[in-house]
Design a protein around this motif. Structure first.
Motif, mmCIF file in Angstrom:
data_model
loop_
_atom_site.group_PDB
_atom_site.id
_atom_site.type_symbol
_atom_site.label_atom_id
_atom_site.label_comp_id
_atom_site.label_asym_id
_atom_site.label_seq_id
_atom_site.Cartn_x
_atom_site.Cartn_y
_atom_site.Cartn_z
ATOM 1 N N PHE A 1 0.842 -1.196 0.000
ATOM 2 C CA PHE A 1 0.000 0.000 0.000
ATOM 3 C C PHE A 1 0.880 1.250 0.000
ATOM 4 N N PHE A 2 0.340 2.306 -0.585
ATOM 5 C CA PHE A 2 1.031 3.592 -0.659
ATOM 6 C C PHE A 2 0.140 4.623 0.029
ATOM 7 N N HIS A 3 0.575 5.074 1.207
ATOM 8 C CA HIS A 3 -0.207 6.004 2.020
ATOM 9 C C HIS A 3 0.326 7.425 1.830
ATOM 10 N N VAL A 4 -0.563 8.341 1.517
ATOM 11 C CA VAL A 4 -0.240 9.762 1.402
ATOM 12 C C VAL A 4 -0.823 10.448 2.631
ATOM 13 N N GLN A 5 0.029 10.826 3.545
ATOM 14 C CA GLN A 5 -0.423 11.398 4.806
ATOM 15 C C GLN A 5 -0.416 12.924 4.801
ATOM 16 N N LYS A 6 0.365 13.531 3.897
ATOM 17 C CA LYS A 6 0.436 14.990 3.852
ATOM 18 C C LYS A 6 0.967 15.404 2.493
ATOM 19 N N VAL A 7 0.371 16.438 1.915
ATOM 20 C CA VAL A 7 0.812 16.971 0.624
ATOM 21 C C VAL A 7 1.177 18.437 0.804
ATOM 22 N N PRO A 8 2.099 18.958 -0.005
ATOM 23 C CA PRO A 8 2.524 20.359 0.164
ATOM 24 C C PRO A 8 1.426 21.342 -0.219
ATOM 25 N N VAL A 9 1.268 22.373 0.581
ATOM 26 C CA VAL A 9 0.291 23.442 0.347
ATOM 27 C C VAL A 9 1.040 24.773 0.459
ATOM 28 N N LEU A 10 1.329 25.382 -0.686
ATOM 29 C CA LEU A 10 2.043 26.658 -0.730
ATOM 30 C C LEU A 10 1.271 27.628 -1.619
ATOM 31 N N ASN A 11 1.162 28.866 -1.175
ATOM 32 C CA ASN A 11 0.495 29.934 -1.930
ATOM 33 C C ASN A 11 -0.962 29.614 -2.248
ATOM 34 N N SER A 12 -1.601 28.791 -1.452
ATOM 35 C CA SER A 12 -2.999 28.431 -1.686
ATOM 36 C C SER A 12 -3.579 27.878 -0.389
ATOM 37 N N LEU A 13 -4.915 27.825 -0.347
ATOM 38 C CA LEU A 13 -5.600 27.273 0.816
ATOM 39 C C LEU A 13 -5.778 25.762 0.708
ATOM 40 N N LEU A 14 -5.901 25.262 -0.500
ATOM 41 C CA LEU A 14 -6.065 23.835 -0.741
ATOM 42 C C LEU A 14 -4.873 23.302 -1.505
ATOM 43 N N PRO A 15 -4.514 22.052 -1.323
ATOM 44 C CA PRO A 15 -3.393 21.482 -2.091
ATOM 45 C C PRO A 15 -3.727 21.390 -3.570
ATOM 46 N N PRO A 16 -2.733 21.527 -4.442
ATOM 47 C CA PRO A 16 -3.004 21.436 -5.888
ATOM 48 C C PRO A 16 -3.508 20.076 -6.328
ATOM 49 N N SER A 17 -3.243 19.025 -5.535
ATOM 50 C CA SER A 17 -3.673 17.686 -5.942
ATOM 51 C C SER A 17 -5.187 17.543 -5.968
ATOM 52 N N THR A 18 -5.926 18.405 -5.249
ATOM 53 C CA THR A 18 -7.384 18.316 -5.268
ATOM 54 C C THR A 18 -7.966 18.668 -6.625
ATOM 55 N N LYS A 19 -7.255 19.479 -7.409
ATOM 56 C CA LYS A 19 -7.741 19.887 -8.725
ATOM 57 C C LYS A 19 -6.989 19.207 -9.875
ATOM 58 N N LEU A 20 -5.703 18.918 -9.670
ATOM 59 C CA LEU A 20 -4.868 18.472 -10.778
ATOM 60 C C LEU A 20 -4.564 16.986 -10.760
ATOM 61 N N SER A 21 -4.741 16.317 -9.633
ATOM 62 C CA SER A 21 -4.314 14.924 -9.523
ATOM 63 C C SER A 21 -5.362 13.986 -10.101
ATOM 64 N N VAL A 22 -4.885 12.931 -10.746
ATOM 65 C CA VAL A 22 -5.743 11.885 -11.291
ATOM 66 C C VAL A 22 -5.885 10.722 -10.314
ATOM 67 N N LEU A 23 -4.826 10.403 -9.594
ATOM 68 C CA LEU A 23 -4.817 9.239 -8.714
ATOM 69 C C LEU A 23 -5.362 9.527 -7.322
ATOM 70 N N SER A 24 -5.043 10.704 -6.777
ATOM 71 C CA SER A 24 -5.392 10.949 -5.375
ATOM 72 C C SER A 24 -6.884 11.116 -5.173
ATOM 73 N N ALA A 25 -7.603 11.710 -6.146
ATOM 74 C CA ALA A 25 -9.054 11.937 -6.057
ATOM 75 C C ALA A 25 -9.411 12.719 -4.810
ATOM 76 N N GLY A 26 -8.654 13.797 -4.564
ATOM 77 C CA GLY A 26 -8.920 14.624 -3.394
ATOM 78 C C GLY A 26 -8.500 14.000 -2.088
ATOM 79 N N GLY A 27 -7.620 13.006 -2.135
ATOM 80 C CA GLY A 27 -7.155 12.349 -0.924
ATOM 81 C C GLY A 27 -8.012 11.197 -0.462
ATOM 82 N N SER A 28 -9.077 10.860 -1.183
ATOM 83 C CA SER A 28 -9.985 9.787 -0.773
ATOM 84 C C SER A 28 -9.760 8.484 -1.521
ATOM 85 N N ASN A 29 -8.722 8.401 -2.324
ATOM 86 C CA ASN A 29 -8.489 7.217 -3.137
ATOM 87 C C ASN A 29 -7.489 6.295 -2.445
ATOM 88 N N ASP A 30 -7.718 4.994 -2.560
ATOM 89 C CA ASP A 30 -6.796 3.999 -2.019
ATOM 90 C C ASP A 30 -5.736 3.700 -3.079
#
Length: 434
Positions: free
Chosen positions: A326-355
């Motif tokens: 398993f690959f656990h993502v516990q924290k993503v970088p958040v700079l110059n924004s309120l939300l991490p860029p992965s919430t809009k740009l990521s295909v795999l993370s799905a807003g952090g709710s993907n296994d």
């Protein structure tokens, strides 16, 4: 009010092998793994610290660190490596190298079957024709094949140097069976941050020594953004890799020295053109989870690798044939924004709710969306044989015929001898008899 035309030559150029984020305009560099770049929102932001929690039984964290350093050498960045458990020079010599042909891409059998099945389904799709133009659900991220990075020589002109800098790739595909050529390794900008093995000195502090070396490296090579660079000089990126930090091989005066090191390193990276990837054996501090939690709070991004090796629970499961952990993502970088860029740009993370899960093939390491296999396996027979169906029908028909014969021979009667109706009760008249 007057307008002045911008001159392209006077504008600041981006460092080689970097790009701007489409979400917050942050300068990004690649980790060497396309799927990990997607999870982080396009890449690792410059000035951040990525913490990788090592697995107890495997060395997958070291493999990700090698990917990070190999991508730095392919992008012509300055790479600095520190380790107390392994030889830093040997780790650099054993780095993987670019996959330049289609034969270097290791495509497993599952992907081949999946693509063949999808093509066959697309050919016979007639009922759901309106869904044929919709975007398919992607479970992985693929990278393009790369060409070896050009190395400019002294005989070339300035135009050839500009072409070489323009051809520097951002993210490339690596082949784990290949090794970096010795000539390219000699010409690359590398620094080994190895401390002297002075075990006799009780007052030695490896964290303080390493921090002083990193600070000196940043200042001398113009990586600091707080110090203006000389005129007509282009900034470069510093890639810092620290292997197995806080292991028993690292010496310090007190446990608080590690927290001081992370705070100081975090401050240095914030005001420099550099990024760091640090692996830490978190399994050694399971009895004191707050120790690792404080380090996770300092880091900008935290990922954890949980391998199936040595686990009695996962080894018997059927999904171990397709994934290695398993690959656990516990924290993503958040700079110059309120939300991490992965919430809009990521295909795999799905807003952090993907296994997520990872697999290691012969030539590549990939992170994919975790899917459970079909119940019973693919090769399990889903239908009964024809002979069994016919025999079961014959048996059921014979039972029904025998019951019908019994009912015909022995009709139901009352005590007085008259036949019973369906609504009769003993001792009372049948309400259905007219």
């Amino acid at each position: 009010m007057s307008f002045k035309k911008r001159n392209a030559d006077q504008q600041m150029k981006l460092p080689p092998g970097s790009k701007l984020s489409a979400y917050n305009g942050q300068l990004l560099i690649s980790t060497g793994v396309p799927s990990l770049d997607d999870i982080l929102g396009g890449g690792l932001p410059v000035g951040t610290l990525l913490l990788i929690k090592e697995d107890k039984a495997t060395t997958y964290a070291q493999l990700l660190l090698k990917y990070f350093m190999a991508q730095g050498l392919a992008s012509q960045h300055h790479c600095a490596l520190a380790s107390r458990d392994e030889d830093s020079g040997e780790m650099l010599r054993n780095l993987m190298w670019l996959a330049t042909t289609d034969a270097d891409v290791d495509e497993d059998e599952d992907e081949k079957q999946r693509t063949a099945r999808s093509n066959a389904d697309a050919d016979r799709m007639k009922i759901a024709w309106r869904y044929s133009h919709l975007k398919k659900f992607e479970t992985s991220v693929k990278a393009k094949l790369a060409t070896p990075p050009p190395v400019p020589s002294d005989k070339n002109s300035a135009t050839s140097v500009d072409k070489a800098e323009a051809a520097v790739p951002y993210c490339t595909l690596f082949d784990l069976t290949k090794r970096i050529p010795e000539e390219l390794l000699k010409q690359a900008n590398t620094t080994l941050l190895d401390a002297p093995n002075s075990f006799d000195d009780p007052d030695s502090d490896d964290y303080k020594t390493l921090l002083n070396d990193i600070r000196q490296l940043i200042i001398e090579n113009n990586f600091s953004s707080a110090i203006p660079a000389p005129a007509n000089t282009q900034r470069n990126i510093l890639r810092l890799g620290i292997h197995s930090l806080a292991s028993p091989s690292w010496r310090s005066k007190s446990p608080h020295d590690l927290f001081k090191f992370f705070h100081a390193l975090h401050g240095l990276l914030r005001f420099s053109f550099g990024a760091a990837v640090v692996t830490i054996p978190a399994h050694l501090y399971e009895e004191n989870p707050n120790f690792i939690r404080r380090i996770e709070y300092i880091a900008d991004a935290v990922i954890e690798i949980e391998s199936f090796a040595g686990s009695a629970i996962h080894n018997e499961a059927s999904y171990t044939q397709n994934y290695h952990g398993f690959f656990h993502v516990q924290k993503v970088p958040v700079l110059n924004s309120l939300l991490p860029p992965s919430t809009k740009l990521s295909v795999l993370s799905a807003g952090g709710s993907n296994d997520l899960a990872f697999k290691l093939r012969r030539k590549r390491f990939a992170i994919e969306t975790f899917h459970l296999p079909p119940e019973g396996g693919v090769s399990t027979r889903r239908t009964e044989p024809v002979a069994e169906k016919e025999s079961s029908k014959k048996q059921s028909g014979s039972v029904l015929s025998s019951l019908a014969k019994i009912s015909e021979k022995k009709p139901m009667k009352r005590i007085d001898g008259t036949p019973k109706g369906c609504g009769s009760l003993p001792g009372r008249p049948d309400p259905l008899e007219f």
